[in-house]
Write a protein that holds these residues in place. Structure first.
Motif, short mmCIF file in Angstrom:
data_model
loop_
_atom_site.label_atom_id
_atom_site.label_comp_id
_atom_site.label_asym_id
_atom_site.label_seq_id
_atom_site.Cartn_x
_atom_site.Cartn_y
_atom_site.Cartn_z
N ILE A 202 12.33 -4.13 16.07
CA ILE A 202 12.09 -2.75 15.65
C ILE A 202 12.75 -2.64 14.26
N LEU A 203 14.00 -2.85 13.95
CA LEU A 203 14.52 -2.86 12.78
C LEU A 203 13.70 -3.82 11.77
N GLY A 204 13.45 -4.97 11.93
CA GLY A 204 12.48 -5.75 11.22
C GLY A 204 11.08 -4.99 10.91
N LEU A 205 10.76 -4.28 11.67
CA LEU A 205 9.38 -3.58 11.25
C LEU A 205 9.56 -2.80 10.06
N VAL A 206 10.97 -1.95 10.26
CA VAL A 206 11.32 -1.03 9.25
C VAL A 206 11.38 -1.58 7.85
N VAL A 207 12.35 -2.86 8.09
CA VAL A 207 12.76 -3.42 6.96
C VAL A 207 11.65 -4.27 6.04
N ARG A 208 10.63 -4.87 6.81
CA ARG A 208 9.76 -5.39 5.92
C ARG A 208 8.70 -4.25 5.30
N ARG A 209 8.52 -3.21 6.12
CA ARG A 209 7.81 -1.98 5.74
C ARG A 209 8.36 -1.53 4.15
N ASP A 210 9.65 -1.23 4.25
CA ASP A 210 10.42 -0.88 2.82
C ASP A 210 10.35 -1.97 1.82
N LEU A 211 10.63 -3.16 2.20
CA LEU A 211 10.51 -4.18 1.37
C LEU A 211 8.97 -4.26 0.58
N GLU A 212 7.84 -4.07 1.41
CA GLU A 212 6.52 -3.99 1.10
C GLU A 212 6.37 -2.70 -0.08
N ILE A 213 6.97 -1.75 0.47
CA ILE A 213 6.93 -0.46 -0.21
C ILE A 213 7.52 -0.82 -1.79
N GLU A 214 8.55 -1.46 -1.82
CA GLU A 214 9.25 -1.59 -2.89
C GLU A 214 8.84 -2.51 -3.89
N SER A 215 7.98 -3.65 -3.32
CA SER A 215 7.64 -4.73 -4.04
C SER A 215 6.00 -4.16 -4.50
N PHE A 216 5.34 -3.04 -3.88
CA PHE A 216 4.15 -2.84 -4.10
C PHE A 216 4.00 -2.40 -5.62
N LYS A 217 2.84 -2.93 -6.19
CA LYS A 217 2.41 -2.81 -7.60
C LYS A 217 1.21 -2.06 -7.41
N SER A 218 0.79 -0.92 -8.02
CA SER A 218 -0.17 -0.08 -7.81
C SER A 218 -1.27 -0.60 -8.74
N LYS A 219 -2.56 -0.61 -8.29
CA LYS A 219 -3.63 -1.03 -9.11
C LYS A 219 -4.75 -0.03 -9.23
N PRO A 220 -5.18 0.10 -10.59
CA PRO A 220 -6.39 1.27 -10.48
C PRO A 220 -7.71 0.63 -10.01
N PHE A 221 -8.42 1.60 -9.34
CA PHE A 221 -9.64 1.38 -8.81
C PHE A 221 -10.68 2.59 -9.27
N TYR A 222 -11.75 2.39 -9.06
CA TYR A 222 -12.77 3.58 -9.61
C TYR A 222 -14.07 3.78 -8.46
N GLU A 223 -14.13 5.19 -8.42
CA GLU A 223 -15.23 5.47 -7.45
C GLU A 223 -16.12 6.29 -8.40
N VAL A 224 -17.48 6.33 -7.98
CA VAL A 224 -18.64 7.23 -8.52
C VAL A 224 -19.39 8.17 -7.71
N LEU A 225 -19.36 9.52 -8.00
CA LEU A 225 -20.10 10.41 -7.16
C LEU A 225 -21.08 10.85 -7.95
N ALA A 226 -22.20 11.12 -7.10
CA ALA A 226 -23.52 11.59 -7.54
C ALA A 226 -23.61 13.09 -6.97
N HIS A 227 -23.73 13.98 -8.07
CA HIS A 227 -23.77 15.54 -7.64
C HIS A 227 -25.37 15.76 -7.77
N LEU A 228 -25.75 15.96 -6.62
CA LEU A 228 -27.17 15.98 -6.32
C LEU A 228 -27.74 17.33 -6.04
N GLU A 229 -29.13 17.73 -6.18
CA GLU A 229 -29.67 18.94 -6.08
C GLU A 229 -31.09 18.53 -5.51
N THR A 230 -31.44 19.75 -4.40
CA THR A 230 -32.66 19.66 -3.98
C THR A 230 -33.59 20.70 -5.04
N GLU A 231 -34.85 20.59 -4.72
CA GLU A 231 -35.74 21.43 -5.50
C GLU A 231 -35.54 23.13 -5.12
#
Length: 651
Positions: A202-231
């Protein structure tokens, strides 16, 4: 004379209350008017002997003594229980019949059985011992349980499973704790580095999660939304679905990493004509959630009220023993026996009396309805946690007791309400050759979910529609319908690190430990088991890790300390990962089901233990030097008599 041996005084008093009166109360027992006697344990009256009871040399912690594996296991009374054991010795000699009334789980089975064994009750009397399973302390339920006694011999596999668990904890904890504590001393750390077969993974679960958080490097990514309209001018949004041609600009999870690509899509779709390629509308339903077992209740109470696992367990125990408002709380079962359905109207009435806001749904309760919770085949020693039919002024309860009672009551009432009905709609739209998707959920009838709405002002038939992260309303659409894309929108996003554990998510990880296991064969086995620890021990194990300063709380999150991290990094993977100990839990369950014998579990464990001790003996102790030292004065106070030894009872 019949002697009833209960697990604890509160259970003993509940049994005595339904026996003939007047009663004669004595120290450690109650005598009924018909001569029968009720006595009790205080949890485990006995404990496994310390190593120095097997050999005085073991009093001093030395690496060359390890591993310590007793040939003949010895039990000894706990210091404060000798008087009660002496009384039980006298009463078992006087009794014509013994009734085992431990709690309905493997520990409850063992703690009375081990006393009977320790007292050397004659064979003929032992063969005749009956078992009483009580999960509700109300007199009516206790009477029913006393009328449904079973042969105690039926539960030998359950006791054997608990005995194997107890000895496994002793072997693993005593040996590895001594090994790593001694290596810590060599590195200059003067504290105890305790290791347990459940607590350490159980301690191992927490330690590995904490180490993963600290070593995490955020990467940018992109999404596209289409704003649509009916007649008709009705608007909605749809999300871009990249094609296979975009794969080289996507990560393994399908996220688009190229801003230029996303910008190109935005420019191509803005102001363009679109059409509806496909529409799929599926009616769906959700059945009521099962009543709670302890872990499920702890998870929900933490999410809803921020209560820790231990607080929920303590609260449930008070509602069970003191107030008699809940049934047995340490249950691992989420099902109910079918003969309990007859009591449903009375229990539901009491819940509504205690929680009047539930009465708004009184007309919707149908007690002829049989949810999937009612299943005799799924109920073994104990059933799900539910309210009793006892009336009590809830103002006498603490805030936590009121909160937990309300959770349990709501989950029970949900069993008598109709299913939740909704429609899922998916619309596929094509714009400039690109695929876009909009999804929505429309509530058709609230059913049991009405009990869980924060505000009851809304109509149960009111539509609620959700799409992705935003609530939207899809207009009425048909295939091949022409739409107009007003504009495209580029969303700049960042990948997020995993979240730190909370009580709820850590308990969820412990019960669903298969998610953290790498071996496919073990993962498959574990999906059928209850995970790391048991309903009765998980909260205690977490508190033990806090007490030993391996874990700390930071607001609502649980984080590892430097000491906890260094210990995990020093241990071999099989000690700090859930695979091995989860296999043991599966084996213990197999013992209780008579699918595995005691020796087939213990012998491989002993062999593995020897290997792990040898690894500890050649450990590079440089890592342990990182642990901050405890104040010298504090260490002297702790070690004035002898090296401190941790308790091993909880994993």
């Amino acid at each position: 004379m019949i002697l009833y041996i209960a697990e604890k005084p509160s259970l003993g008093r509940a049994i005595a209350d339904v026996l003939p009166k007047p009663h004669k109360k004595e120290e450690g027992c109650i005598r009924a008017a018909n001569g029968d006697v009720v006595s009790w344990c205080f949890g485990h009256l006995l404990e496994l002997a310390e190593p120095d009871q097997y050999d005085p040399l073991y009093k001093q912690w030395r690496l060359e003594h390890l591993p310590i594996v007793p040939d003949n296991w010895q039990m000894q009374p706990k210091p404060k229980t000798r008087k009660q054991i002496a009384l039980l010795r006298k009463l078992t000699k006087e009794a014509d019949q013994i009734v085992h009334a431990g709690d309905p789980d493997r520990e409850g089975q063992l703690l009375v059985d081990e006393v009977i064994d320790y007292l050397k009750v004659p064979k003929q009397k032992r063969i005749a011992i009956k078992r009483c399973l009580i999960s509700d302390l109300n007199p009516k339920s206790v009477k029913r349980s006393l009328q449904q006694l079973r042969d105690n011999s039926e539960f030998v596999p359950l006791a054997t499973s608990a005995l194997a668990r107890s000895r496994a904890d002793w072997l693993y904890g005593i040996n590895l704790t001594r090994a790593y504590t001694l290596q810590g001393r060599q590195a200059g750390y003067n504290g105890v580095l305790s290791v347990g077969r459940v607590q350490t993974p159980i301690l191992g679960l927490v330690v590995r999660r904490d180490l993963e958080i600290e070593s995490f490097k955020s990467k940018p990514f992109y999404e596209v939304l289409a704003h649509l309209e009916t007649e008709q001018g009705e608007g909605f949004t749809a999300k871009w679905q990249p094609s296979a041609a975009c794969d080289k600009w996507r990560d393994e999870e399908g996220r688009v990493l190229s801003r230029a690509l996303a910008e190109n899509v935005v420019s191509r779709i803005s102001g363009q004509t679109a059409y509806v390629k496909d529409i799929e509308k599926r009616p769906k339903k959700a059945t009521p959630p099962l009543p709670y077992n302890l872990s499920a209740l702890q998870i929900d109470a933490n999410k809803r009220f921020g209560l820790s696992a231990q607080q929920v367990l303590d609260t449930c125990q008070a509602l069970y023993e003191k107030h008699k408002l809940l049934t047995y709380p340490r249950s691992d079962c989420r099902y109910l026996p079918e003969d309990h359905r007859a009591e449903a109207p009375q229990i539901a009435a009491k819940i509504q009396a205690h929680c009047p806001h539930f009465s708004a749904h009184h007309a919707e309760f149908d007690f002829s309805r049989k949810s999937k919770a009612w299943n005799d085949k799924k109920v073994e020693a104990h059933h799900a946690i539910i309210p009793t039919d006892r009336q009590l002024d809830l103002t006498k309860l603490s805030r936590a007791e009121q909160q937990v009672y309300e959770l349990v009551g709501r989950q029970y009432l949900a069993q008598f309400m109709s299913d939740h009905h909704y429609a899922e709609t998916r619309v596929d739209v094509v714009i400039a050759g690109g695929d876009f998707k909009a999804t929505a959920k429309q509530i058709l009838s609230w059913g049991w979910k009405a009990l869980y709405q924060k505000s009851q002002s809304r109509s149960h038939d009111q539509a609620k529609v959700a799409s992705d992260d935003n609530e939207v309303c899809l207009p009425v659409l048909v295939k091949q319908q022409t739409l107009h894309c007003i504009k495209g929108e580029l969303l700049d996003k960042l990948t997020q690190p995993p979240k730190p554990f909370t009580d709820a998510t850590l308990l969820s990880a412990m019960t669903g430990i298969a998610r953290f296991v790498e071996d496919p064969a073990i993962k498959k086995i574990l999906k059928e088991t209850d995970g790391l620890g048991t309903e009765a021990t998980r909260a205690g194990i977490l508190e033990l890790l806090f007490k030993r300063q391996f874990l700390v709380r930071q607001n609502k999150t649980i984080r590892s300390t430097e000491t906890g991290r260094v210990l995990i990094c020093s241990l071999p993977d099989r000690a700090s990962k859930p695979d091995m100990t989860a296999q043991w839990e599966a084996s213990l369950d197999a013992i209780s089901q008579q699918q595995l014998n005691y020796q087939a579990f213990m012998q491989p464990l002993t062999d593995v233990l020897g290997d792990m001790i040898n690894q500890a003996k050649v450990l590079d102790t440089s890592l342990l030097k990182r642990i901050k030292q405890k104040p010298a004065a504090a260490f002297k106070r702790k070690t004035r008599k002898r090296v401190p030894k941790p308790k091993m009872a909880k994993g």
